[in-house]
Design a protein around this motif. Structure first.
Motif, PDB file in Angstrom:
ATOM      1  N   ALA A 153      -4.039  29.125  28.328  1.00 55.43           N
ATOM      2  CA  ALA A 153      -3.823  30.332  29.133  1.00 55.43           C
ATOM      3  C   ALA A 153      -3.610  29.976  30.599  1.00 55.43           C
ATOM      4  N   ARG A 154      -4.389  29.020  31.117  1.00 58.07           N
ATOM      5  CA  ARG A 154      -4.214  28.602  32.520  1.00 58.07           C
ATOM      6  C   ARG A 154      -2.863  27.945  32.736  1.00 58.07           C
ATOM      7  N   ILE A 155      -2.463  27.076  31.804  1.00 59.41           N
ATOM      8  CA  ILE A 155      -1.156  26.404  31.923  1.00 59.41           C
ATOM      9  C   ILE A 155      -0.040  27.446  31.929  1.00 59.41           C
ATOM     10  N   LYS A 156      -0.094  28.347  30.982  1.00 59.03           N
ATOM     11  CA  LYS A 156       0.943  29.370  30.874  1.00 59.03           C
ATOM     12  C   LYS A 156       1.000  30.244  32.122  1.00 59.03           C
ATOM     13  N   ARG A 157      -0.174  30.629  32.638  1.00 62.76           N
ATOM     14  CA  ARG A 157      -0.220  31.457  33.854  1.00 62.76           C
ATOM     15  C   ARG A 157       0.407  30.727  35.046  1.00 62.76           C
ATOM     16  N   GLU A 158       0.095  29.443  35.204  1.00 63.29           N
ATOM     17  CA  GLU A 158       0.636  28.679  36.331  1.00 63.29           C
ATOM     18  C   GLU A 158       2.133  28.432  36.181  1.00 63.29           C
ATOM     19  N   VAL A 159       2.597  28.198  34.954  1.00 63.06           N
ATOM     20  CA  VAL A 159       4.036  28.026  34.728  1.00 63.06           C
ATOM     21  C   VAL A 159       4.764  29.330  35.017  1.00 63.06           C
ATOM     22  N   ARG A 160       4.229  30.430  34.517  1.00 59.59           N
ATOM     23  CA  ARG A 160       4.858  31.743  34.727  1.00 59.59           C
ATOM     24  C   ARG A 160       4.927  32.089  36.218  1.00 59.59           C
ATOM     25  N   ARG A 161       3.882  31.710  36.951  1.00 59.31           N
ATOM     26  CA  ARG A 161       3.835  31.999  38.384  1.00 59.31           C
ATOM     27  C   ARG A 161       4.929  31.239  39.144  1.00 59.31           C
ATOM     28  N   ARG A 162       5.327  30.063  38.645  1.00 63.93           N
ATOM     29  CA  ARG A 162       6.309  29.234  39.340  1.00 63.93           C
ATOM     30  C   ARG A 162       7.703  29.251  38.699  1.00 63.93           C
ATOM     31  N   TRP A 163       7.873  29.977  37.619  1.00 64.70           N
ATOM     32  CA  TRP A 163       9.112  29.962  36.856  1.00 64.70           C
ATOM     33  C   TRP A 163      10.204  30.756  37.571  1.00 64.70           C
ATOM     34  N   GLN A 164      11.364  30.176  37.746  1.00 68.30           N
ATOM     35  CA  GLN A 164      12.563  30.770  38.341  1.00 68.30           C
ATOM     36  C   GLN A 164      12.280  31.498  39.661  1.00 68.30           C
ATOM     37  N   PRO A 165      11.854  30.768  40.676  1.00 68.87           N
ATOM     38  CA  PRO A 165      11.510  31.413  41.950  1.00 68.87           C
ATOM     39  C   PRO A 165      12.702  32.086  42.644  1.00 68.87           C
ATOM     40  N   ARG A 166      13.893  31.528  42.508  1.00 64.77           N
ATOM     41  CA  ARG A 166      15.058  32.153  43.159  1.00 64.77           C
ATOM     42  C   ARG A 166      15.443  33.451  42.484  1.00 64.77           C
ATOM     43  N   VAL A 167      15.307  33.526  41.161  1.00 61.66           N
ATOM     44  CA  VAL A 167      15.589  34.766  40.441  1.00 61.66           C
ATOM     45  C   VAL A 167      14.596  35.843  40.869  1.00 61.66           C
ATOM     46  N   ASP A 204      -7.378  52.809  37.090  1.00 65.15           N
ATOM     47  CA  ASP A 204      -7.515  52.426  35.692  1.00 65.15           C
ATOM     48  C   ASP A 204      -6.493  51.339  35.377  1.00 65.15           C
ATOM     49  N   TYR A 205      -5.226  51.611  35.680  1.00 64.77           N
ATOM     50  CA  TYR A 205      -4.187  50.596  35.555  1.00 64.77           C
ATOM     51  C   TYR A 205      -3.017  50.912  36.486  1.00 64.77           C
ATOM     52  N   VAL A 206      -2.263  49.899  36.812  1.00 61.64           N
ATOM     53  CA  VAL A 206      -1.058  50.028  37.632  1.00 61.64           C
ATOM     54  C   VAL A 206       0.001  49.107  37.040  1.00 61.64           C
ATOM     55  N   GLU A 207       1.187  49.630  36.854  1.00 59.22           N
ATOM     56  CA  GLU A 207       2.316  48.804  36.445  1.00 59.22           C
ATOM     57  C   GLU A 207       3.479  49.067  37.389  1.00 59.22           C
ATOM     58  N   LEU A 208       4.110  48.005  37.821  1.00 62.11           N
ATOM     59  CA  LEU A 208       5.268  48.109  38.695  1.00 62.11           C
ATOM     60  C   LEU A 208       6.493  47.619  37.953  1.00 62.11           C
ATOM     61  N   ASN A 209       7.633  48.143  38.337  1.00 64.14           N
ATOM     62  CA  ASN A 209       8.892  47.707  37.762  1.00 64.14           C
ATOM     63  C   ASN A 209       9.936  47.752  38.862  1.00 64.14           C
ATOM     64  N   PHE A 210      10.716  46.704  38.945  1.00 66.45           N
ATOM     65  CA  PHE A 210      11.826  46.687  39.922  1.00 66.45           C
ATOM     66  C   PHE A 210      12.968  45.883  39.392  1.00 66.45           C
ATOM     67  N   ILE A 263       2.210  43.223  40.687  1.00 65.01           N
ATOM     68  CA  ILE A 263       3.409  42.750  41.393  1.00 65.01           C
ATOM     69  C   ILE A 263       3.851  41.426  40.791  1.00 65.01           C
ATOM     70  N   GLU A 264       2.900  40.544  40.542  1.00 63.36           N
ATOM     71  CA  GLU A 264       3.204  39.241  39.949  1.00 63.36           C
ATOM     72  C   GLU A 264       3.809  39.395  38.553  1.00 63.36           C
ATOM     73  N   LYS A 265       3.253  40.296  37.769  1.00 66.39           N
ATOM     74  CA  LYS A 265       3.752  40.539  36.411  1.00 66.39           C
ATOM     75  C   LYS A 265       5.165  41.122  36.443  1.00 66.39           C
ATOM     76  N   MET A 290      -7.014  37.419  42.372  1.00 68.73           N
ATOM     77  CA  MET A 290      -6.074  38.492  42.616  1.00 68.73           C
ATOM     78  C   MET A 290      -6.663  39.814  42.152  1.00 68.73           C
ATOM     79  N   GLY A 291      -6.130  40.874  42.727  1.00 68.37           N
ATOM     80  CA  GLY A 291      -6.557  42.199  42.332  1.00 68.37           C
ATOM     81  C   GLY A 291      -5.581  42.830  41.365  1.00 68.37           C
ATOM     82  N   ILE A 292      -5.849  44.048  41.005  1.00 74.91           N
ATOM     83  CA  ILE A 292      -5.056  44.731  39.994  1.00 74.91           C
ATOM     84  C   ILE A 292      -3.621  44.988  40.468  1.00 74.91           C
ATOM     85  N   LEU A 293      -3.432  45.353  41.735  1.00 72.24           N
ATOM     86  CA  LEU A 293      -2.086  45.617  42.239  1.00 72.24           C
ATOM     87  C   LEU A 293      -1.314  44.313  42.461  1.00 72.24           C
TER      88      LEU A 293
END
Length: 185
Positions: free
Chosen positions: A70-84, A179-185, A8-10, A1-4
């Motif tokens: 770190a890999r486990i946490k990243r994969e769990v976070r990526r799949r956590w509460q998909p409907r939310v 340099d950095y990008v942060e999104l919020n929604f 978005i994922e974060k 993945m790239g920085i943007l």
């Protein structure tokens, strides 16, 4: 993945209403459940043996190596509460829009007689729902990082630099160095 795409994922992960499971065993059980009980699929996802996954599920192993944790946490976070996450993205795409904060070098193509030198700028700007929808749709369609950056740059061009068409007619803006990008929604 790239920085943007990472940003978005974060931002999507930040919409979660409950914290992710804390222990390695609980995280591993969650991943196994997501893959319909297939410990083999989870092992391939994480790059470990199927037996190791089974041992984590049974709490026979409690503390993973730092890189594996770190890999486990990243994969769990990526799949956590998909409907939310999906509801938050729909809300942003239909009503609220997104806020983008970035420090980047912006390149310009403008009218003759003006400077087109790229400058580093720190920008925090709210983008309307149309740009949020375009970003989410592009990410879901598997867009490249450059395509996502072009959408974000176009949004900043229209809203920030052109002030919704009230000034700088003919100005074209592109991200040239982020340099950095942060999104919020």
């Amino acid at each position: 993945m790239g920085i943007l795409a990472d940003s978005i994922e974060k931002a999507s992960a930040a919409t979660a209403t409950r914290p992710i499971p804390k222990s390695a065993g609980a995280q591993m059980r969650f991943l196994v459940k997501q893959y319909k009980g297939s410990t083999k699929a989870v092992a391939q996802l994480l790059g470990i043996s199927q037996r190791t996954v089974e041992r984590y599920v049974k709490d026979q192993i409690r503390r993973p190596r730092r890189e594996l944790a770190a890999r486990i946490k990243r994969e769990v976070r990526r799949r956590w509460q998909p409907r939310v996450r999906q509801k938050a993205q729909q809300r942003a795409a239909q009503r609220t829009g997104i806020t983008i904060e970035t420090r980047a070098r912006f390149g310009f193509t403008a009218a003759p007689g003006t400077t087109d030198d790229g400058r580093i700028r720190l920008i925090t700007q709210h983008l309307p729902p149309a740009y949020a929808a375009r970003l989410f749709d592009a990410q879901a369609a598997g867009a490249t990082e450059q395509q996502l950056q072009n959408i974000a740059a176009e949004g900043l061009q229209e809203i920030y630099f052109k002030d919704r068409g009230r000034r700088a007619d003919g100005l074209m803006v592109a991200f040239t160095d982020i340099d950095y990008v942060e999104l919020n929604f």
